[in-house]
Design a protein around this motif. Sequence first.
Motif, short mmCIF file in Angstrom:
data_model
loop_
_atom_site.label_atom_id
_atom_site.label_comp_id
_atom_site.label_asym_id
_atom_site.label_seq_id
_atom_site.Cartn_x
_atom_site.Cartn_y
_atom_site.Cartn_z
N GLY A 15 0.80 -1.22 0.00
CA GLY A 15 0.00 0.00 0.00
C GLY A 15 0.83 1.26 0.00
O GLY A 15 0.51 2.25 -0.69
N SER A 276 -5.10 -3.52 -0.25
CA SER A 276 -3.75 -3.91 0.10
C SER A 276 -3.69 -4.30 1.57
O SER A 276 -2.80 -3.90 2.32
CB SER A 276 -2.76 -2.77 -0.19
OG SER A 276 -2.70 -2.50 -1.57
N ASP A 525 -1.33 -7.11 -3.05
CA ASP A 525 -0.59 -7.52 -1.85
C ASP A 525 -0.24 -9.00 -1.98
O ASP A 525 -0.46 -9.61 -3.03
CB ASP A 525 -1.40 -7.25 -0.57
CG ASP A 525 -2.78 -7.90 -0.58
OD1 ASP A 525 -2.92 -9.01 -1.12
OD2 ASP A 525 -3.73 -7.31 -0.02
N GLY A 545 3.60 -4.27 -5.43
CA GLY A 545 3.13 -2.88 -5.42
C GLY A 545 3.72 -2.07 -6.55
O GLY A 545 3.02 -1.28 -7.21
#
Length: 556
Positions: A15, A276, A525, A545
């Motif tokens: 994230g 995430s 994730d 990510g």
Amino acid sequence: MTKFDYIIVGGGSAGCVLANRLTEDKATNVCLIETGPKDKNPLIHIPAMYAFLRGANLIYEYDTVPQKNFSDVTLAEGPAKISDTFGRTYSVPQSYEEKRKGYQPRGKVLGGSSSVNGMLYVRGHKWDYDHWAELGNEGWSFKDVLPYFKKSENNEVFSDDLHGQGGPLNVAAQRHDNPFTRFFVEAGSKVHKLNNDFNGDDQEGVGIYQVTQKNGLRCSSAVAYLNPIKDRENLTIFTDTTVEKIEFEKLRAKSVKCISKDKYFSLEANKEIILSGGAYGSPTLLMRSGIGDKDFLASRHIECLVDLKGVGENLQDHLDYITTHRVDDWELLGSFFKSLKFTFRAPIEFMKLIFQRNGMFTSPLAEGGAFIKSSKDKEIPDIQLHFVVAMVEDHGRQDLWGNGFSCHMCLLRPESRGTVKIASKDPFEDPLIDPNYLSVQSDIDTMVDGYKRMMEIMNTEPLSNYKNIRNPIDINNDQAIVNALRERSDTIYHPVGTCKMGNDEMAVVDSELRVKGVENLRVVDASIMPTLVGGNTNAPSMMIGEKAADMIRNSK
């Protein structure tokens, strides 16, 4: 209702990467939502202090459901009232037996688990990513993901075709030179080859881990990606905020319903909502939002929006066994006030940290490592070792007197598969986590062989000079090893796979990480991993990510 272009639910390893990369476009407005607090607690940033984070409200301290292949344990209940023949009432203790539960701590703070982990920089084996591509996930081979590992990395040690410089994530050599870690490498090198870079051309061998640290302090995803850009005008960060569910307009993800300090509010996304929350947070949020197995959702009184059978399925984790050795030596760490040597040495080591940025408190604790084969017929390493300069039992929850060292042995590619499910609609109720450990015989067989390979190193000089083992096992008795695995093995904190990427009927996201059956919703994730990688999962989560950020920008 407040509107953003992108809403990222979960300020963890992936994230924070997304928040950084998506806000590089000044015309893009991003909101990042994290359930936990900001990463201000000093215990986060002093590397060795992660061993003392319990009780600091920075961790989800989940338990699994009782594991049917673990041993039985006796649990105490409150007193029961009984009466004798004369009518007198007595209180007597009660107890009952059930299968042992596992422990599942996860980060609950900006940076997620990268703010509370052991800081080891390990990517996994190149085979793992080529395997993802072979399963039909186009664009996820090692050749495809390597540029994103390199993009994220600033490696202080290596500068070659496999490593990056100039990225946000600082990767460094350890600053604490512990003689016992050198003993481990010396002993291991008599049995296996030396390896000074587990992320190089060949993963196999014994060596010392690289760490995600900068100037002797932790370099989490929050430190690397978020803190340098948190004042960007196009980034809004909500901490101490829980997302109850995603709200849809027909089949288009439109907004998230949030709770903060008992106040409810909604935030709307013009373009996408990105989950995430990790292997437990992302699938359980999907379930609460009506995406998952229809029959299960009905059992929780949730209307099913999309009947997606794989949500919460395919849970995989690295199961781990620890051998602990009591050694009375100044060079080893211990619990404050339960190790006189460590208690007296601690002030000196804190001064080293403050003024020199080195010493014992910069240690990741798991300093030495190895990737080895449980048997000679294996194509690639299937066992990972972590050599720890402290005694560790029950995740550090069991306080031990004195000093010592430990060695972890974990199974890299388990065949066992488990699940995570919501207990109810309540977002504050812990999920039902069932890794289903040791449910496949091959996992047991490999771990028995792995234990023998680990003890082969521990029984080699100079480590063989330290024979005070807290839980000795007859290495020639396979059943004794199996019994020990059932009694004491547990996670080494790498759950993945519960929103797996793929093309089969159990896949939750496609190769662009878009949730199937709806629009404007992705998962980014470790939960998207179709299979568990052969190594620690933090660096791969940041890679995911990085790659997802490019996918999102290219999908405009």
